[in-house]
Enzyme design. Structure first.
Site, PDB file in Angstrom:
ATOM      1  N   LYS A   1       0.818  -1.213   0.000  1.00  0.00           N
ATOM      2  CA  LYS A   1       0.000   0.000   0.000  1.00  0.00           C
ATOM      3  C   LYS A   1       0.853   1.266   0.000  1.00  0.00           C
ATOM      4  CE  LYS A   1      -4.271  -2.033   1.643  1.00  0.00           C
ATOM      5  NZ  LYS A   1      -3.877  -3.460   1.706  1.00  0.00           N
TER       6      LYS A   1
HETATM    7  C1  LIG Z   1      -4.480  -4.521   1.093  1.00  0.00           C
HETATM    8  C2  LIG Z   1      -3.768  -5.811   1.064  1.00  0.00           C
HETATM    9  C3  LIG Z   1      -4.150  -6.868   0.201  1.00  0.00           C
HETATM   10  C4  LIG Z   1      -5.373  -6.782  -0.691  1.00  0.00           C
HETATM   11  O1  LIG Z   1      -5.227  -5.855  -1.747  1.00  0.00           O
HETATM   12  P1  LIG Z   1      -6.517  -5.341  -2.541  1.00  0.00           P
HETATM   13  O2  LIG Z   1      -6.013  -4.278  -3.435  1.00  0.00           O
HETATM   14  O3  LIG Z   1      -7.485  -4.836  -1.515  1.00  0.00           O
HETATM   15  O4  LIG Z   1      -7.080  -6.506  -3.299  1.00  0.00           O
HETATM   16  C5  LIG Z   1      -3.381  -8.026   0.198  1.00  0.00           C
HETATM   17  N1  LIG Z   1      -2.314  -8.162   1.019  1.00  0.00           N
HETATM   18  C6  LIG Z   1      -1.919  -7.181   1.854  1.00  0.00           C
HETATM   19  C7  LIG Z   1      -0.748  -7.408   2.727  1.00  0.00           C
HETATM   20  C8  LIG Z   1      -2.622  -5.972   1.903  1.00  0.00           C
HETATM   21  O5  LIG Z   1      -2.220  -5.006   2.755  1.00  0.00           O
END
Ligand SMILES: *Cc1c(COP(=O)(O)O)cnc(C)c1O
Length: 467
Positions: free
Chosen positions: A112
């Site tokens: 993120k």
């Molecule tokens: C947010 C997140 C996901 C999921 O990603 P999306 O874009 O919501 O599908 C998977 N793994 C981790 C570690 C995350 O922080």
């Protein structure tokens, strides 16, 4: 670049308005009106570019007209230059033609950061030019909150309030939020659960009259287009590093809200040869049930050892449906109305689902299987996967169509963030990366508030910067 709503009944917006808007007025999500296209020759000519040079090629068409080209490069250099690995998104090989793309070298150790670090810079740039200030409000059970706080801590025009359920977030995740210093950062621990925190955020977006002056709320959740846009880059980067675009690639993506995998779908639309995209979910498997049985039915949320993928509905899936339904906003508004009513089981038109299945496969991985893959990969390679990435690797191995092309699983987080899963798999906790090694000693700042909307709103109003 103009953006349109998936439900066809909201004004077209330029990038800066999309950045500040969140949901469209008709309840839809914004998508680019025209997708930038690159030829194979052009993509091939990017082979020797660094991550930051490549990021500019991929992102600029989406912000053109709102963000100056040179300013964008400055932001990109700033953001990705501070990551903990020179390659920004390095590949780790697990087996012949099998890789993990490590997306956890940013400040909060999860993918993120790729989006939220840049989003913070873009917000400040746009707000500065518009002479506006905004308030970010969000609820988190972990990853998003810390990435959003890290991303906006240097913003002069943004106050950020992140609500988390008191005592229900892991120590590492809480400290990644509460030890960041900055007058504009406010951590609120709610005496309640995540859903109560989330409900307060939703109610506040619905009626923003508690805010002072001209302020408005901005959402930084995964429906914000700017997040998706930043995530497209690492598909290009990994493919170019493995001989793309002259050979196709396959990706397996640990999926919750469908944002990360939608970025892969975008990369393909922009011209990158991607042969297969695997939707890897945990036991919250609404998308896998839809893809495999053509039944859309929302089940209650399950709490798992992969909390960042614990979702009941997958909001960005609407963006894919929009294309599957030939960008027909009215048809989509009708379909989403039925899907959101949650009273009936909904099915997609067979031909639309068939189109999706040409590119996408899916698998749901349970918690025992997740732990088993962590153990298996460690035995094979000595490499410890975080549990989210392990779900991706499991699905990659089960759903792979062609072993002759590289299969890349997105490594969405560092295992040190997920103590429960690491311990359950029988491993010692890894050490925190260098920039976080004093995390457990740093001073925390947070305010504990009751799960009461008026109290929280009053706190926010009295803690926003004076104009
Ligand atoms: C947010 C997140 C996901 C999921 O990603 P999306 O874009 O919501 O599908 C998977 N793994 C981790 C570690 C995350 O922080």
């Amino acid at each position: 670049m103009k953006y349109i709503s998936t439900r066809g009944n909201a004004p077209e917006l330029a990038f800066d308005d999309v950045l500040l808007t969140g949901l469209a007025a008709d309840g839809g999500l914004y998508v680019p009106k025209e997708v930038p296209q690159f030829s194979l020759a052009e993509i091939e000519s990017w082979r020797d570019l660094s991550y930051t040079e490549l990021a500019h090629k991929v992102i600029y068409p989406f912000v053109e007209g709102c963000v100056d080209a040179e300013a964008l490069q400055g932001m990109i250099d700033d953001v990705y230059g501070a990551f903990g690995h020179k390659a920004v998104a390095p590949l780790q090989q697990l087996d012949h033609n099998e890789y993990v793309l490590e997306l956890f070298h940013g400040p909060t150790l999860a993918f993120k950061d790729f989006a939220l670090q840049l989003l913070g810079r873009l917000l400040d740039y746009v707000l500065e030019r518009r002479h506006e200030k905004v308030v970010i409000m969000g609820a988190t059970s972990g990853d998003t909150g810390s990435a959003a706080i890290e991303g906006t801590k240097a913003c002069r025009n943004v106050d950020i309030f992140i609500l988390h359920p008191y005592g229900k977030v892991s120590d590492v995740q809480r400290r990644q939020m509460t030890t960041v210093s900055g007058d504009n950062i406010h951590n609120i621990a709610i005496e309640g659960n995540f859903d109560q925190a989330q409900d307060m955020v939703k109610a506040s977006f619905g009626d923003q009259s508690f805010l002072r002056g001209e302020r408005k709320l901005v959402a930084v959740n995964s429906i914000n287009w700017a997040r998706i846009m930043s995530q497209i880059v690492y598909y290009f980067y990994s493919a170019l590093n493995l001989g793309g675009p002259l050979r196709p690639m396959a990706y397996s993506v640990p999926t919750g809200n469908f944002g990360d995998i939608f970025a892969g779908y975008m990369a393909r639309k922009m011209g990158l040869p991607i042969e297969q995209l695997i939707i890897a979910t945990n036991e919250n498997d609404v998308l896998h049930r839809l893809m495999s049985q053509n039944l859309y039915e929302v089940h209650p949320l399950k709490h798992t050892i992969t909390p960042s993928m614990d979702i009941a509905v997958s909001s960005n899936f609407e963006r894919l449906l929009f294309d599957l339904y030939d960008r027909d906003g009215a048809a989509l508004a009708d379909l989403m109305g039925r899907m959101n009513a949650k009273t009936d089981v909904v099915s997609l038109d067979e031909d639309k689902l068939a189109k999706a299945r040409e590119l996408f496969d899916s698998m749901a991985v349970n918690q025992d299987e997740t732990v088993a893959v962590m153990q298996q990969v460690f035995a094979e390679t000595g490499y410890l996967l975080d549990p989210h990435t392990a779900i991706g690797v499991k699905a990659a191995r089960e759903c792979r169509r062609n072993t002759r092309i590289p299969m890349i699983t997105l490594g969405t987080a560092h295992p040190v963030k997920f103590e429960d899963a690491v311990k359950r798999a029988g491993f010692e906790m890894p050490t925190l990366p260098h920039h976080l090694n004093d995390l457990m000693e740093r001073e925390e700042r947070l305010s504990v508030l009751p799960a009461d909307l008026k109290t929280v709103q009053a706190f926010i109003a009295s803690h926003t910067f004076k104009d």
